[in-house]
Every structure is written in C-alpha cells, then in structure tokens.
Scaffold this motif. Structure first.
Motif, PDB file in Angstrom:
ATOM      1  N   ILE A  52      43.243  62.060  16.457  1.00  0.00           N
ATOM      2  CA  ILE A  52      43.680  61.496  17.599  1.00  0.00           C
ATOM      3  C   ILE A  52      43.435  61.836  18.729  1.00  0.00           C
ATOM      4  CG2 ILE A  52      45.991  60.420  18.564  1.00  0.00           C
ATOM      5  CD1 ILE A  52      47.062  60.560  15.725  1.00  0.00           C
ATOM      6  N   THR A  53      42.982  61.048  19.685  1.00  0.00           N
ATOM      7  CA  THR A  53      42.456  61.748  21.041  1.00  0.00           C
ATOM      8  C   THR A  53      43.296  60.959  22.070  1.00  0.00           C
ATOM      9  OG1 THR A  53      40.979  59.750  21.468  1.00  0.00           O
ATOM     10  CG2 THR A  53      40.081  61.532  20.568  1.00  0.00           C
ATOM     11  N   THR A  54      43.349  61.613  23.212  1.00  0.00           N
ATOM     12  CA  THR A  54      44.258  61.185  24.585  1.00  0.00           C
ATOM     13  C   THR A  54      43.792  59.815  24.931  1.00  0.00           C
ATOM     14  OG1 THR A  54      44.144  63.634  25.350  1.00  0.00           O
ATOM     15  CG2 THR A  54      44.670  61.791  26.957  1.00  0.00           C
ATOM     16  N   ALA A  55      42.376  59.621  24.825  1.00  0.00           N
ATOM     17  CA  ALA A  55      42.181  58.169  24.988  1.00  0.00           C
ATOM     18  C   ALA A  55      42.690  57.100  23.954  1.00  0.00           C
ATOM     19  CB  ALA A  55      40.645  58.021  25.009  1.00  0.00           C
ATOM     20  N   MET A  56      42.854  57.412  22.720  1.00  0.00           N
ATOM     21  CA  MET A  56      43.320  56.541  22.084  1.00  0.00           C
ATOM     22  C   MET A  56      44.943  56.258  22.288  1.00  0.00           C
ATOM     23  SD  MET A  56      41.847  58.374  18.560  1.00  0.00           S
ATOM     24  CE  MET A  56      42.253  57.086  17.071  1.00  0.00           C
ATOM     25  N   ILE A  57      45.802  57.483  22.683  1.00  0.00           N
ATOM     26  CA  ILE A  57      46.978  57.289  23.009  1.00  0.00           C
ATOM     27  C   ILE A  57      47.052  56.388  24.161  1.00  0.00           C
ATOM     28  CG2 ILE A  57      49.230  58.548  23.866  1.00  0.00           C
ATOM     29  CD1 ILE A  57      48.121  60.879  21.761  1.00  0.00           C
ATOM     30  N   GLN A  87      48.957  51.242  26.718  1.00  0.00           N
ATOM     31  CA  GLN A  87      48.228  50.113  27.461  1.00  0.00           C
ATOM     32  C   GLN A  87      48.889  48.814  27.013  1.00  0.00           C
ATOM     33  OE1 GLN A  87      44.387  51.019  28.598  1.00  0.00           O
ATOM     34  NE2 GLN A  87      45.170  52.533  30.543  1.00  0.00           N
ATOM     35  N   GLN A  88      48.179  48.860  25.656  1.00  0.00           N
ATOM     36  CA  GLN A  88      48.467  47.565  24.744  1.00  0.00           C
ATOM     37  C   GLN A  88      49.946  47.262  24.729  1.00  0.00           C
ATOM     38  OE1 GLN A  88      46.170  48.594  21.264  1.00  0.00           O
ATOM     39  NE2 GLN A  88      44.395  47.968  22.094  1.00  0.00           N
ATOM     40  N   CYS A 147      54.928  44.255  26.157  1.00  0.00           N
ATOM     41  CA  CYS A 147      56.283  43.969  26.781  1.00  0.00           C
ATOM     42  C   CYS A 147      56.261  43.161  27.908  1.00  0.00           C
ATOM     43  CB  CYS A 147      56.687  45.451  27.247  1.00  0.00           C
ATOM     44  SG  CYS A 147      57.036  46.663  25.634  1.00  0.00           S
ATOM     45  N   ARG A 148      55.264  43.145  28.700  1.00  0.00           N
ATOM     46  CA  ARG A 148      55.265  42.280  29.919  1.00  0.00           C
ATOM     47  C   ARG A 148      55.042  40.840  29.310  1.00  0.00           C
ATOM     48  NH1 ARG A 148      51.129  45.915  33.532  1.00  0.00           N
ATOM     49  NH2 ARG A 148      52.939  47.307  34.267  1.00  0.00           N
TER      50      ARG A 148
END
Length: 57
Positions: free
Chosen positions: A36-41, A46-47, A52-53
């Motif tokens: 698991i990478t920082t980019a994946m998190i 963001q998704q 939620c919005r």
C-alpha cells in the motif's frame, strides 16, 4: 519554564520520538501481496470525499 511544563516534565516520562517504517500490504485478485502506497491512500481519500459530497447534494 511555566507551571504546566513543570507538571508535564515531572509527571510524564518523555520518550524520544522514533520513526518507524513498516509496510502494509493488501492481497490482490490473484492472491499476490501488493504494498500500500501513499498515493493509493490519497486516491481512496479523494474518492471518499467525492462520494460524501455527492450524498450531501
């Protein structure tokens, strides 16, 4: 040194911060471990924020 600092210093044992680098993994559809990478998190966060919005609208 203020009173609150004196209380904290006398009450708590101050530990030096240690940086711990440990990797986390997920298992993909083929059964292989994927780190698991920082980019994946960030992408998942963001998704979720978009979802939620959308719900509030």
């Amino acid at each position: 040194m203020g009173m609150s600092e004196v209380v904290i210093n006398k009450s708590l044992k101050v530990l030096e911060p240690k940086t711990v680098h440990s990797a986390a993994y997920i298992v993909d559809e083929q059964g292989k471990e994927v780190q698991i990478t920082t980019a994946m998190i960030r992408t998942v966060c963001q998704q979720l924020l978009k979802q939620c919005r959308t719900i509030k609208s």
